[in-house]
Design an enzyme around this catalytic site. Sequence first.
Site, mmCIF file in Angstrom:
data_model
loop_
_atom_site.group_PDB
_atom_site.id
_atom_site.type_symbol
_atom_site.label_atom_id
_atom_site.label_comp_id
_atom_site.label_asym_id
_atom_site.label_seq_id
_atom_site.Cartn_x
_atom_site.Cartn_y
_atom_site.Cartn_z
ATOM 1 N N ARG A 49 36.915 2.183 -16.364
ATOM 2 C CA ARG A 49 37.825 2.352 -15.228
ATOM 3 C C ARG A 49 38.673 1.105 -15.013
ATOM 4 O O ARG A 49 39.801 1.174 -14.503
ATOM 5 C CB ARG A 49 37.050 2.670 -13.949
ATOM 6 C CG ARG A 49 36.114 1.549 -13.520
ATOM 7 C CD ARG A 49 35.540 1.746 -12.129
ATOM 8 N NE ARG A 49 34.626 0.660 -11.807
ATOM 9 C CZ ARG A 49 35.003 -0.516 -11.324
ATOM 10 N NH1 ARG A 49 36.277 -0.790 -11.109
ATOM 11 N NH2 ARG A 49 34.104 -1.460 -11.062
ATOM 12 N N ASN A 73 33.106 -6.214 -24.434
ATOM 13 C CA ASN A 73 32.773 -4.788 -24.344
ATOM 14 C C ASN A 73 32.999 -4.061 -25.661
ATOM 15 O O ASN A 73 32.193 -3.217 -26.064
ATOM 16 C CB ASN A 73 33.591 -4.119 -23.247
ATOM 17 C CG ASN A 73 33.179 -4.512 -21.848
ATOM 18 O OD1 ASN A 73 34.011 -4.641 -20.959
ATOM 19 N ND2 ASN A 73 31.889 -4.718 -21.608
ATOM 20 N N GLN A 124 39.193 -3.306 -16.461
ATOM 21 C CA GLN A 124 38.736 -4.377 -17.342
ATOM 22 C C GLN A 124 39.530 -5.660 -17.162
ATOM 23 O O GLN A 124 40.765 -5.663 -17.163
ATOM 24 C CB GLN A 124 38.822 -3.969 -18.814
ATOM 25 C CG GLN A 124 38.197 -5.037 -19.723
ATOM 26 C CD GLN A 124 38.008 -4.584 -21.136
ATOM 27 O OE1 GLN A 124 38.981 -4.442 -21.853
ATOM 28 N NE2 GLN A 124 36.767 -4.356 -21.537
ATOM 29 N N ASP A 125 38.782 -6.751 -16.968
ATOM 30 C CA ASP A 125 39.313 -8.109 -16.980
ATOM 31 C C ASP A 125 39.499 -8.469 -18.454
ATOM 32 O O ASP A 125 38.535 -8.759 -19.161
ATOM 33 C CB ASP A 125 38.308 -9.026 -16.282
ATOM 34 C CG ASP A 125 38.673 -10.501 -16.332
ATOM 35 O OD1 ASP A 125 39.566 -10.884 -17.108
ATOM 36 O OD2 ASP A 125 38.037 -11.280 -15.591
ATOM 37 N N CYS A 159 31.923 -0.554 -14.630
ATOM 38 C CA CYS A 159 33.272 -0.671 -15.220
ATOM 39 C C CYS A 159 33.355 0.221 -16.464
ATOM 40 O O CYS A 159 34.188 1.112 -16.543
ATOM 41 C CB CYS A 159 33.569 -2.124 -15.566
ATOM 42 S SG CYS A 159 33.649 -3.215 -14.140
ATOM 43 N N ARG A 217 29.745 19.305 -28.898
ATOM 44 C CA ARG A 217 30.844 18.614 -28.219
ATOM 45 C C ARG A 217 30.422 18.195 -26.809
ATOM 46 O O ARG A 217 31.268 17.924 -25.964
ATOM 47 C CB ARG A 217 32.071 19.526 -28.172
ATOM 48 C CG ARG A 217 32.590 19.905 -29.561
ATOM 49 C CD ARG A 217 33.926 20.632 -29.468
ATOM 50 N NE ARG A 217 33.805 21.923 -28.805
ATOM 51 C CZ ARG A 217 33.575 23.075 -29.440
ATOM 52 N NH1 ARG A 217 33.393 23.080 -30.761
ATOM 53 N NH2 ARG A 217 33.503 24.219 -28.772
#
Length: 282
Positions: free
Chosen positions: A183, A194, A185-186, A157, A137
Amino acid sequence: MSYADHLFIKMCQDILDHGVSTEGEKVRPHWEDGASAYTIKNFGVVNRYDLSREFPAITLRRTALKSCMDEILWIWQKKSNNIHELHSHVWDEWADKNGSIGKAYGYQLGVKHQYKEGMMDQVDRVLYDLKHNPYSRRIMTNIYVHQDLHEMALYPCAYSMTFNVTKDPDSEKLVLNAVLNQRSQDILTANNWNVCQYAILLMMFAQVCDMKPGTLLHVIADAHIYDRHIPIVKELIARPTYDAPTVKLNPDVKDFYQFTRDDLIVENYVTGPQVKNIPIAV
């Protein structure tokens, strides 16, 4: 429609209907003419894509899947921070005269760290654990390194991937899943880019570790639409949609470091027309 279309349309409509505006606030991004680039935003958007069902490319417009793979290989395989090793020009505005974006993205993945098993960078550590300890994990990467932020042309980003392995009861092969943390995003320019990038990365890792690709969970802290993108987004999400394309990898590649963008096979990708001349906030 593809399931990626469904999620994209739903996400955009929710931001348009319920998003919070930053107009009048002190914001960092600006347009080419110097005006402040305001957004409407939602906090904490989470989208789940099942790669065992279909590849998560939207069909409202074409996502350049070969270029997606090229950039993810630039970051994760070449571990490069120099745009001269990248075929596209999406990073040009952030590079210095030598083509460097500083200690960002690929640079961080190439830094070697001491582990009990020896010196490895973050990519090789992931591949090692997936092959030797798949139920761990602790299989994750992080490129948001605070001590180096001042030497990055752009703060990352998409900054973290967490891998998790499961097993279907009716299959001998393990299933590789991942969480992509972002964190900011456009949504218009970067969302499906992405998603497709990290779906391809998950597929490559699964193939070289003899696993099946499973779920990609995408977590976006600040999901925003820029003010000058609003009419473009409204037109885009009103378009017809089509079935998801078939996307595969060359099955002969068994070493992650041997993949090239030519090993991505895209079939039956029917889309609406490309959106051109999108203003970019910097």
